[in-house]
Design a protein around this motif. Structure first.
Motif, short mmCIF file in Angstrom:
data_model
loop_
_atom_site.label_atom_id
_atom_site.label_comp_id
_atom_site.label_asym_id
_atom_site.label_seq_id
_atom_site.Cartn_x
_atom_site.Cartn_y
_atom_site.Cartn_z
N PHE A 10 0.75 -1.28 -0.37
CA PHE A 10 0.25 -0.25 -0.21
C PHE A 10 0.56 0.93 -0.34
N GLU A 11 0.30 2.16 -0.56
CA GLU A 11 1.01 3.41 -0.74
C GLU A 11 1.01 4.75 1.08
N VAL A 12 1.31 5.16 0.83
CA VAL A 12 1.11 5.83 1.91
C VAL A 12 2.05 7.45 1.59
N ASP A 13 1.74 8.39 2.39
CA ASP A 13 1.76 9.53 1.80
C ASP A 13 3.23 9.83 2.65
N ASP A 14 3.59 9.78 4.03
CA ASP A 14 4.33 9.63 4.73
C ASP A 14 5.21 8.42 5.69
N ILE A 15 6.00 8.45 5.52
CA ILE A 15 6.32 7.01 5.40
C ILE A 15 6.71 6.86 7.06
N GLU A 16 7.69 8.80 7.05
CA GLU A 16 7.85 8.36 8.58
C GLU A 16 7.02 7.98 9.57
N GLN A 17 5.90 9.19 9.12
CA GLN A 17 5.16 9.29 10.02
C GLN A 17 3.95 7.69 10.13
N ALA A 18 4.08 7.08 9.14
CA ALA A 18 3.36 5.78 9.32
C ALA A 18 4.29 4.83 10.02
N GLN A 19 5.62 4.74 10.11
CA GLN A 19 6.43 3.87 11.63
C GLN A 19 5.73 4.37 12.86
N ILE A 20 6.22 5.89 13.00
CA ILE A 20 6.45 6.17 14.22
C ILE A 20 4.56 5.88 14.90
N ALA A 21 3.74 6.29 13.97
CA ALA A 21 1.80 5.60 14.40
C ALA A 21 1.47 3.82 14.91
N LEU A 22 2.86 3.81 13.67
CA LEU A 22 2.72 2.00 14.11
C LEU A 22 3.18 1.39 14.91
N GLN A 23 4.75 2.47 15.56
CA GLN A 23 4.85 1.91 16.42
C GLN A 23 4.09 1.71 17.65
N ALA A 24 4.04 2.85 17.81
CA ALA A 24 2.91 3.59 18.68
C ALA A 24 1.67 2.48 18.94
N GLN A 25 1.63 1.54 18.48
CA GLN A 25 0.33 0.55 18.45
C GLN A 25 1.06 -0.84 18.50
N GLY A 26 2.48 -1.17 18.95
CA GLY A 26 2.96 -1.75 19.34
C GLY A 26 3.23 -3.20 17.63
#
Ligand code: CO
Length: 134
Positions: free
Chosen positions: A82-98
């Motif tokens: 899947f494409e995401v607009d901002d991969i760094e933001q995606a990483q932060i958000a996902l890691q925050a959810q474990g």
């Protein structure tokens, strides 16, 4: 977070045979094979009106799809991208959810020269997910 489905990747034991199946049975326009030694695969692309299929065959000794093909000798769907607009933001958000990120835990260059993340299949209904910077 999710944008377009960039591709569906299918691991195959024999790229030439798989390309012929798609070309002959479905009339697909299959690209020439592309060896990606740094990713341990040789790939072809099939362009569809709204996304792509990527057929992948192992290349070299330590191919990341070798184990998958041991478990699925005839091949099978390997991951969705899947494409995401901002991969760094995606990483932060996902890691925050474990959510578990594969590899050494971070963003790396993908097979299409864009930054990608791979997410653990156990966190996504047994499906390997690739996120790619748009
Ligand atoms: Co991919």
């Amino acid at each position: 977070m999710l944008g377009n489905l960039n591709h569906v990747a299918i691991a195959v034991p024999d790229l030439q045979a798989a390309s012929a199946i798609y070309a002959n049975k479905l009339g697909a326009k299959v690209s020439a094979p592309l060896a990606l030694p740094e990713h341990g695969v040789t790939t072809v692309f099939i362009e569809l009106p709204n996304t792509k299929l990527e057929l992948m065959e192992p290349l070299g000794e330590n191919s990341p799809i070798a184990k998958f093909l041991e478990r699925n000798p005839e091949g099978g769907v390997h991951h969705l991208c899947f494409e995401v607009d901002d991969i760094e933001q995606a990483q932060i958000a996902l890691q925050a959810q474990g959510v578990r990120i594969l590899g050494s835990g971070g963003i790396r260059m993908g097979a299409h020269d864009k930054p990608v993340l791979f997410l653990h299949p156990k966190d996504f209904c047994a499906t390997l997910i690739e996120l790619e910077q748009k």
